[in-house]
Design an enzyme around this catalytic site. Structure first.
Site, PDB file in Angstrom:
ATOM      1  N   ASP A 269       0.870  -1.170   0.000  1.00  0.00           N
ATOM      2  CA  ASP A 269       0.000   0.000   0.000  1.00  0.00           C
ATOM      3  C   ASP A 269       0.913   1.227   0.000  1.00  0.00           C
ATOM      4  OD1 ASP A 269      -2.113   1.766   0.065  1.00  0.00           O
ATOM      5  OD2 ASP A 269      -3.181   0.745   1.685  1.00  0.00           O
TER       6      ASP A 269
HETATM    7  C1  BGC Z   1      -5.051   3.259   0.024  1.00  0.00           C
HETATM    8  C2  BGC Z   1      -5.114   2.311  -1.155  1.00  0.00           C
HETATM    9  C3  BGC Z   1      -4.944   3.080  -2.432  1.00  0.00           C
HETATM   10  C4  BGC Z   1      -3.626   3.821  -2.385  1.00  0.00           C
HETATM   11  C5  BGC Z   1      -3.350   4.626  -3.618  1.00  0.00           C
HETATM   12  C6  BGC Z   1      -3.809   4.124  -0.017  1.00  0.00           C
HETATM   13  O1  BGC Z   1      -3.871   5.117   0.936  1.00  0.00           O
HETATM   14  O2  BGC Z   1      -5.096   2.541   1.228  1.00  0.00           O
HETATM   15  O3  BGC Z   1      -6.341   1.630  -1.136  1.00  0.00           O
HETATM   16  O4  BGC Z   1      -5.037   2.229  -3.539  1.00  0.00           O
HETATM   17  O5  BGC Z   1      -3.651   4.705  -1.275  1.00  0.00           O
HETATM   18  O6  BGC Z   1      -4.165   5.735  -3.696  1.00  0.00           O
END
Ligand code: BGC
Length: 727
Positions: A277
């Site tokens: 993530d």
């Molecule tokens: C989220 C993800 C997301 C990523 C990119 C993170 O903060 O938890 O679900 O895909 O950001 O935006």
């Protein structure tokens, strides 16, 4: 003419459509494994290491200036071999385009789709979204979201398609993955794993035993893996492993050798790659099972990996395996066999919404709208009536949640417009936004029917303040736009006043998860469409007037009261410990959602049980049978009403007591479409997994033998047929 690589190993093949330069990987008839292996063999170490991270310098994400940072996540193209760039974009309910808002479709949320309990609908959803990602030049969709709704107030429950049941999630995720990947877009199962709360999400240690991990939290990822998902996103939290030799102090999810390298890649058999993530990488964790750092290159950069190779802490086969996994996924879904222009970042500017997607959103949202209550057949509404539309029926229409899953669509069909269009020529539709309760009640009193739109929002990065409708309408959570505006802190009082003023009050709740409905005894009819996407108003009108007969079921429990599953602060949001900022103890084990309600004999007064959902027709169940070979359960479902409809028949198993399972667990469901008077047989397949539990001492599944009860019904609390069965 295609370029040829200047090494002896490379063959020139006559027939290929691949973007890649030609070589032993070019034959489209070879397996993705063989092709990926051939390409890995051709790559230099530097080329391999360049694939394990986002841009090492400069902006990482959604820049407007160049290919290296154009999408939410970016892995640079390999120009020598013409390996396309990996263009990753949010999110799980459509393409999030902050630079070009209004150019993609806001699909219903994952939780909304779960309420359909309809494999075909989930496939259509995945395919429809995948098409738009492809059209925007993205070859990875950062979705679907899969975490289990362990905590009713979790701010991201709306993104997740598991609801509170692992079997439901594991079943529904499969057509989604296949749908997305059919469009040459790699799907991404997120957030692995135990990212079940947003409070303290960057620090919390999920403290959990092995059996609970395997029975509750892994199955939906296993479902994704079985469907061939190309990538998984590891989550922000830490995980402490109880009882199988792991660290009781917890290890970050993205560097956790048990949950990633072992449980996911070995035990689950996941063949794709793991990306972190955004900002969830904390070390050069290749050997623990992380393949790609997102969004940049702080830890998984070439210098760090070369240093690891030099000191022996990282091995070359492990590097090859990571690269192989990425390339394999790209071969598998067809990314490699598209012309390079398909992945041109400038395609992001395109408006990719189509009439077909918008029509699909309407259909899918209507198919996912749950009819919770319908006294005296208040619904469907007749044509030509006087209808007072109240609450979030116009400005402030709730369509989706906030954070990385938000999508800004070009337009929103409001309930007021949808109802006005469907109400008939002689209808009189009035509107009051409900902020002045007395005025709303007066409008209700003057109408034949009152339809009150209530709702709450939630967003990534925080859990909801409570399950009350009065507490959740906070449009501040990023990317939520113009939804849920104004002062709506008295929605419960609004419903009560309106229901008093008009006996034919219908409530529609647009919500990101479970909510409390203290007034449910007073309203004549209640629907929930969760977060329905941009066709909110047209879809709800289809259901209200009977163009669509509701057939959805709750994918999670709607409680009678706040914290009815008695989570202590040590369970959620977690308590500090001398060794760490916050531990969340998963001491409830398997007793999540309806399993807890069953185990504690909680009955429903104002709330509604898991699996509940009514229709404008009625269904009778008969002839429950278990096949002699133990491979299926069947039951006959008859439409006993006057109109066509569809019933989601649910099959639960009660294990022998000694197995230590909750009182009953979902093991099958089938949505059966029936004309008035028609009967069909629903079939629920059984396999070894259906009767297994996780044996933590053997670290494996163990089939349980003994006296089971098979239960088939219309909801977890409306069991129509039971049968003893010895497995
Ligand atoms: C989220 C993800 C997301 C990523 C990119 C993170 O903060 O938890 O679900 O895909 O950001 O935006």
């Amino acid at each position: 003419m295609k370029m040829k690589v200047s090494t002896a190993a490379v063959l020139v093949l006559s027939q290929t459509s691949s973007a890649l330069v030609e070589g032993p990987w070019s034959n489209v008839n070879d397996t993705p494994d063989a092709r990926a292996k051939a390409l890995v063999d051709e790559m230099s170490l530097d080329e391999k290491l360049a694939m394990l991270h986002g841009p090492p310098t400069g902006p990482c994400c959604q820049c407007k200036t160049n290919a290296s940072c154009a999408y939410v996540g970016n892995i640079a193209a390999n120009t020598r071999l013409q390996i396309p760039p990996v263009n990753m974009n949010d999110g799980p309910q459509g393409f999030r385009d902050n630079n070009h808002p209004d150019t993609s479709t806001a699909w219903p949320s994952g939780l909304t789709m779960a309420a359909s309990w309809d494999r075909d609908a989930l496939g259509e959803w995945g395919t429809g979204m995948g098409k738009e990602f492809y059209a925007k030049g993205a070859n990875v969709q950062l979705g679907p979201g899969l975490c289990l709704a362990r905590v009713p107030r979790n701010g991201r429950n709306f993104e997740y398609l598991s609801g509170e049941d692992p079997f439901l999630g594991a079943t529904l995720v499969q057509p989604v993955i296949k749908g997305i990947q059919s469009q040459k877009v790699v799907a991404n199962a997120k957030h692995y794993v135990l990212n079940n709360q947003e409070t303290h999400r960057n620090a919390v240690i999920a403290d959990i035993d092995e059996r609970t991990r395997f029975e509750m939290y892994y199955p939906v990822f296993k479902g994704a893996s079985d469907a061939g998902v190309g990538s998984v996103m590891c989550s922000y939290n830490k995980i402490a492993d109880h009882g199988s030799g792991g660290s009781s102090e917890g290890q970050w999810s993205c560097e956790n050798p048990i949950t990633l390298a072992h449980d996911l890649k070995v035990k689950t058999g996941f063949k794709g790659y793991v990306m972190s993530d955004w900002g969830a990488t904390h070390s050069t964790s290749l050997m623990a099972g992380l393949d790609v750092e997102m969004p940049s290159a702080k830890y998984m950069n070439p210098d760090a990996i070369n240093a690891g190779l030099a000191d022996g802490s990282i091995t070359k086969p492990a590097v090859d395996d990571s690269v192989f996994r990425i390339l394999r996924a790209m071969f598998d879904v067809g990314v490699m066999d598209e012309p390079l222009e398909a992945w041109d970042w400038k395609k992001q500017e395109k408006n990719v919404t189509t009439a077909a997607s918008v029509a699909a959103v309407r259909r899918l949202s209507a198919a996912s709208t749950v009819l919770l209550k319908n006294d005296q057949q208040t619904l469907p509404l007749p044509q030509g009536a006087k209808i007072a539309v109240l609450g979030f029926g116009d400005v402030g229409t709730i369509t989706h949640g906030g954070g990385s899953g938000a999508v800004t669509s070009s337009y929103i069909a409001t309930p007021l417009s949808g109802i006005t269009a469907a109400a008939g020529a002689h209808a009189k539709v009035t509107f009051n936004d409900g902020t002045d309760i007395a005025a709303a009640a007066a409008a209700a009193a003057a109408a034949d029917y009152a339809v009150v739109f209530v709702g709450t929002l939630s967003h990534e990065g925080g859990d909801r303040a409570s399950l009350s409708l009065d507490d959740g309408c906070d449009p501040s959570g990023g990317n939520i736009g113009k939804q849920c505006q104004g002062n709506h802190a008295n929605q419960n009082a609004l419903v009560e006043a309106v229901a008093k003023a008009n006996k034919k009050t219908v409530v529609v709740a647009s919500v990101p998860g479970a909510v409390l409905m203290p007034w449910s005894g007073d309203a004549a009819a209640i629907l929930t469409n969760f977060l329905p996407g941009q066709q909110a108003g047209n879809a709800i009108a289809d259901v209200l007037f009977g163009a669509v007969n509701p057939s959805a079921k709750l994918p999670l429990t709607f409680p009678n009261a706040e914290n009815e599953t008695a989570l202590t602060p040590a369970q959620w949001p977690g308590l500090p410990d001398p060794k760490s900022p916050v531990y969340a103890n998963y001491t409830e084990g398997l007793l999540v959602g309806y399993r807890y309600y069953d185990a504690h004999n909680i009955s429903f007064s104002t709330g509604f049980p898991f699996g509940h959902g009514l229709s404008y027709t009625s269904f009778a169940y008969s002839n429950l049978a278990v096949a002699a070979d133990g491979k299926s359960v069947t039951a006959d479902i008859k439409n006993t009403g006057a109109v066509a409809g569809a019933e989601v028949a649910q099959m639960y198993l009660k294990y022998p007591h000694s197995a230590g399972e909750p009182p009953k667990v979902l093991r099958g469901f089938e949505k059966v479409a029936l004309a008035a008077g028609e009967t069909k047989t629903a079939t629920f397949p059984l396999d070894a997994q259906s009767t297994s539990i996780w044996d933590a001492s053997a670290h494996d599944w163990a089939q349980v033998h003994g006296d089971f009860t098979v239960l088939v019904g219309s909801s977890s609390r409306d069991i129509r047929l039971t049968k003893a069965w010895t497995a």
